[in-house]
Motif scaffolding. Sequence first.
Motif, PDB file in Angstrom:
ATOM      1  N   LEU A  12      57.459 -32.737  -3.076  1.00 22.37           N
ATOM      2  CA  LEU A  12      58.744 -32.078  -2.883  1.00 22.37           C
ATOM      3  C   LEU A  12      59.501 -31.349  -3.771  1.00 22.37           C
ATOM      4  CD1 LEU A  12      60.361 -34.382   0.019  1.00 22.37           C
ATOM      5  CD2 LEU A  12      59.166 -32.071   0.399  1.00 22.37           C
ATOM      6  N   ALA A  13      59.733 -32.210  -4.980  1.00 25.30           N
ATOM      7  CA  ALA A  13      60.261 -31.785  -6.187  1.00 25.30           C
ATOM      8  C   ALA A  13      59.347 -30.464  -6.697  1.00 25.30           C
ATOM      9  CB  ALA A  13      60.256 -32.839  -7.203  1.00 25.30           C
ATOM     10  N   ILE A  14      58.226 -30.592  -6.561  1.00 23.95           N
ATOM     11  CA  ILE A  14      57.203 -29.615  -7.400  1.00 23.95           C
ATOM     12  C   ILE A  14      57.502 -28.276  -6.424  1.00 23.95           C
ATOM     13  CG2 ILE A  14      55.065 -28.972  -7.792  1.00 23.95           C
ATOM     14  CD1 ILE A  14      54.571 -32.020  -8.417  1.00 23.95           C
ATOM     15  N   LYS A  15      57.510 -28.465  -5.010  1.00 16.53           N
ATOM     16  CA  LYS A  15      57.443 -27.388  -4.275  1.00 16.53           C
ATOM     17  C   LYS A  15      58.869 -26.709  -4.004  1.00 16.53           C
ATOM     18  CE  LYS A  15      53.119 -28.597  -1.954  1.00 16.53           C
ATOM     19  NZ  LYS A  15      52.691 -29.020  -0.710  1.00 16.53           N
ATOM     20  N   SER A  16      59.918 -27.481  -4.628  1.00 19.90           N
ATOM     21  CA  SER A  16      61.463 -27.109  -4.089  1.00 19.90           C
ATOM     22  C   SER A  16      61.897 -25.981  -5.219  1.00 19.90           C
ATOM     23  CB  SER A  16      62.108 -28.207  -3.932  1.00 19.90           C
ATOM     24  OG  SER A  16      62.330 -28.863  -5.228  1.00 19.90           O
TER      25      SER A  16
END
Length: 167
Positions: A149-153
């Motif tokens: 989630l952090a990578i894609k956000s």
Amino acid sequence: MKLSEAKEKYIQTWGTFATNWGINRTMAQVHALLLASGKPLSTDEVMELLEISRGNANMNLRALMDWGIVKKEFVKGDRKEYFVAEKDVWFLFKQITKERRKREIEPVISFLEELKNIEDKDSAEAKEFIKLMEDFSSVTGKINNIMDLAIKSDDHWLVGKITNLLK
């Protein structure tokens, strides 16, 4: 404090912090030096400013390029290679998270899956062991999902989610 003193303190302290995160001190210092520099730096400049060997400088510059947070930059009229650090802090966070996940979390997930596939599954001891591995897999999977989630956000979305969690 003068700017030169602040930069030196930043570079040295960042290297010290990095060892707590499992990262090579010199690699963190090279990265901090490139981040704090207002211009691309050559290997010779990195060596001189950090007082490290050519081999050490080259190895750490290559590692930082492998992580995707440092790039080569060519200076017109100069045959030397120059290096610049990505200065978008949000990009750095996501890129480092991606690399740490690939190097640390994904191997653990594979390892735990392998450990759950034992032949003699029927004994109480085996069931207890499998349950333990499933619990570890569950936690590791959740960490992997959070990292994903952090990578894609984008930064605003993640900050909002973290703020909500802290309330």
